[in-house]
Design an enzyme around this catalytic site. Structure first.
Site, PDB file in Angstrom:
ATOM      1  CE  LYS A 122       1.117  -0.080   4.434  1.00  0.00           C
ATOM      2  NZ  LYS A 122       2.123   0.482   3.477  1.00  0.00           N
ATOM      3  CB  THR A 159       6.727  -3.391  -0.558  1.00  0.00           C
ATOM      4  OG1 THR A 159       5.500  -2.724  -0.877  1.00  0.00           O
ATOM      5  CG2 THR A 159       7.854  -2.767  -1.367  1.00  0.00           C
ATOM      6  CD1 TRP A 160      11.648  -7.043   2.967  1.00  0.00           C
ATOM      7  CD2 TRP A 160      10.499  -7.404   4.859  1.00  0.00           C
ATOM      8  NE1 TRP A 160      12.554  -7.320   3.952  1.00  0.00           N
ATOM      9  CE2 TRP A 160      11.878  -7.546   5.119  1.00  0.00           C
ATOM     10  CE3 TRP A 160       9.578  -7.580   5.884  1.00  0.00           C
ATOM     11  CZ2 TRP A 160      12.357  -7.874   6.390  1.00  0.00           C
ATOM     12  CZ3 TRP A 160      10.050  -7.890   7.148  1.00  0.00           C
ATOM     13  CH2 TRP A 160      11.423  -8.038   7.399  1.00  0.00           C
ATOM     14  CG  HIS A 193      -3.314  -5.993  -1.691  1.00  0.00           C
ATOM     15  ND1 HIS A 193      -2.253  -6.498  -0.974  1.00  0.00           N
ATOM     16  CD2 HIS A 193      -2.960  -4.712  -2.040  1.00  0.00           C
ATOM     17  CE1 HIS A 193      -1.298  -5.580  -0.890  1.00  0.00           C
ATOM     18  NE2 HIS A 193      -1.707  -4.493  -1.523  1.00  0.00           N
ATOM     19  CG  LEU A 216      15.614  -8.519   0.794  1.00  0.00           C
ATOM     20  CD1 LEU A 216      15.271  -9.991   1.042  1.00  0.00           C
ATOM     21  CD2 LEU A 216      14.577  -7.881  -0.110  1.00  0.00           C
ATOM     22  CG  PHE A 264      12.386  -0.804   7.479  1.00  0.00           C
ATOM     23  CD1 PHE A 264      11.147  -1.107   6.946  1.00  0.00           C
ATOM     24  CD2 PHE A 264      12.597   0.474   7.981  1.00  0.00           C
ATOM     25  CE1 PHE A 264      10.127  -0.154   6.911  1.00  0.00           C
ATOM     26  CE2 PHE A 264      11.584   1.429   7.957  1.00  0.00           C
ATOM     27  CZ  PHE A 264      10.351   1.111   7.415  1.00  0.00           C
ATOM     28  CD  GLU A 265      17.315  -0.183   9.039  1.00  0.00           C
ATOM     29  OE1 GLU A 265      17.534  -1.260   8.394  1.00  0.00           O
ATOM     30  OE2 GLU A 265      16.772  -0.157  10.166  1.00  0.00           O
ATOM     31  CG  PHE A 324       2.003   8.312   3.378  1.00  0.00           C
ATOM     32  CD1 PHE A 324       2.019   7.841   4.683  1.00  0.00           C
ATOM     33  CD2 PHE A 324       1.896   7.397   2.332  1.00  0.00           C
ATOM     34  CE1 PHE A 324       1.935   6.483   4.943  1.00  0.00           C
ATOM     35  CE2 PHE A 324       1.801   6.036   2.592  1.00  0.00           C
ATOM     36  CZ  PHE A 324       1.828   5.585   3.897  1.00  0.00           C
ATOM     37  NE  ARG A 382       3.114   4.321   9.265  1.00  0.00           N
ATOM     38  CZ  ARG A 382       3.101   4.333  10.601  1.00  0.00           C
ATOM     39  NH1 ARG A 382       3.418   5.429  11.254  1.00  0.00           N
ATOM     40  NH2 ARG A 382       2.763   3.259  11.289  1.00  0.00           N
TER      41      ARG A 382
END
Length: 330
Positions: free
Chosen positions: A75, A79-80, A138, A255, A257-258, A289, A293
């Site tokens: 987190k 992913t980004w 990770h 890239l 976020f939206e 979920f 987010r």
């Protein structure tokens, strides 16, 4: 290669009783072929009990010299960064990005060691994937393949304010199980190293201490939020890729976020669906979920108590200051 010890303490036992997740500590016993300051000693890493089945296989995995490894604590912008890196390495192939899931294009290395799902064959998929591979992990230095350090693979390491990380990690943890653990209990798990991949602070320090090595690129989630264009430029240079201003602007839009949250190939919702099935949780598309987010900086102020914030800040200062790292201490 590893000393393994099952964890039994109030936080670990509480997690096992509430969620059915047992934890172990793994400590590397072999000499890891990485140049790191003598003042640093490798610490144990907390992982789910299931991980020990795969630990040796992961440490002995044969990497390729042209592999690109995206490494973060969970987190922290993984992913980004995966999508940015994959796009830069693949000539901004928007068509392929929009048609093939990111976790197929950039495989999650240790996934089989986290959740006992027989249908996941990530190591097999990696072995059959064409080069250059963009690989997500990770894992801290002590659990990563030893070949990474021998072959000097490129590593892109991203970190994030632990307070925002904890809030995001908690929502993911709760969203996958769903769990009975409160956010205060989750904070306690992180602070006492009783959550998978802990310690966050050791994880960050290890890579910060080797950040000057030519095969390491180190930046923060906050850097990405503040000036994505600059990070794209820095990453392009690191990967020896060159793009026009127009191409970079198109990538920045991709890239956003939206766009990432709306993209079925990037938002990891299929991944959540599989995990729900593994944990025997009913999947409801409307109520499920959302892996992506909010993606905001400082959102922790709305969810963490002042006591939790102060404890996390104190832990960060205590852990980072002796090594000269001035990040997230207040």
């Amino acid at each position: 290669m590893f000393q393994i010890k099952e964890l039994h303490n109030s936080a670990a036992d509480n997690l096992k009783n509430k969620e059915g997740i047992g934890l172990i500590n793994l400590y590397p016993l072999d000499k890891i072929p990485v140049t790191i300051p003598k003042s640093w000693t490798f610490k144990p890493t907390c992982m789910p009990v299931h991980y020990q089945i795969r630990a040796e296989d992961y440490a002995n995995f044969e990497v390729r010299e042209d592999d690109i490894w995206i490494i973060t604590y969970p987190k922290c912008g993984t992913t980004w960064t995966q999508e940015m890196t994959w796009m830069l390495m693949n000539d901004l192939n928007f068509d392929k990005s929009n048609s093939i899931d990111l976790l197929q294009r950039s495989i999650f290395f240790e996934m089989e060691g986290l959740v006992p799902i027989d249908t996941w064959k990530n190591i097999e998929l990696l072995n059959n994937q064409e080069s250059p591979r963009v690989i997500k992990s990770h894992l801290p230095i002590g659990l990563l393949p030893r070949d990474i350090w021998r072959k000097k693979c490129k590593i892109i390491y991203v970190t994030r304010d632990p307070k925002d990380m904890i809030v995001s990690f908690y929502h993911q943890f709760n969203g996958i199980l769903p769990c009975n653990t409160t956010i205060d209990e989750f904070v306690e798990c992180i602070l006492t190293d009783n959550m998978m991949y802990c310690s966050y602070w050791n994880h960050v320090l290890e890579f910060w201490l080797i950040r000057e090595q030519s095969n390491i690129l180190f930046f923060t989630y906050e850097d990405m939020k503040k000036d994505l264009k600059a990070i794209i430029g820095k990453t392009s240079k690191f990967l020896k890729k060159d793009y026009t201003e127009e191409q970079i602007n198109l990538l920045m839009k991709h890239l956003s976020f939206e766009n990432m949250k709306a993209s079925s190939t990037c938002n990891n919702q299929d991944h959540i669906r599989v995990l729900h099935a593994a944990y025997k949780v009913d999947y409801d598309e409307k109520k499920a979920f959302k892996f992506m987010r909010k993606g905001l900086v400082g959102e922790y102020k709305k969810e963490l108590s002042q006591d939790c914030i102060e404890r996390i800040n104190a832990k960060t200062k205590e852990s980072f200051e002796p090594y000269g790292l001035d990040l997230y201490c207040g």
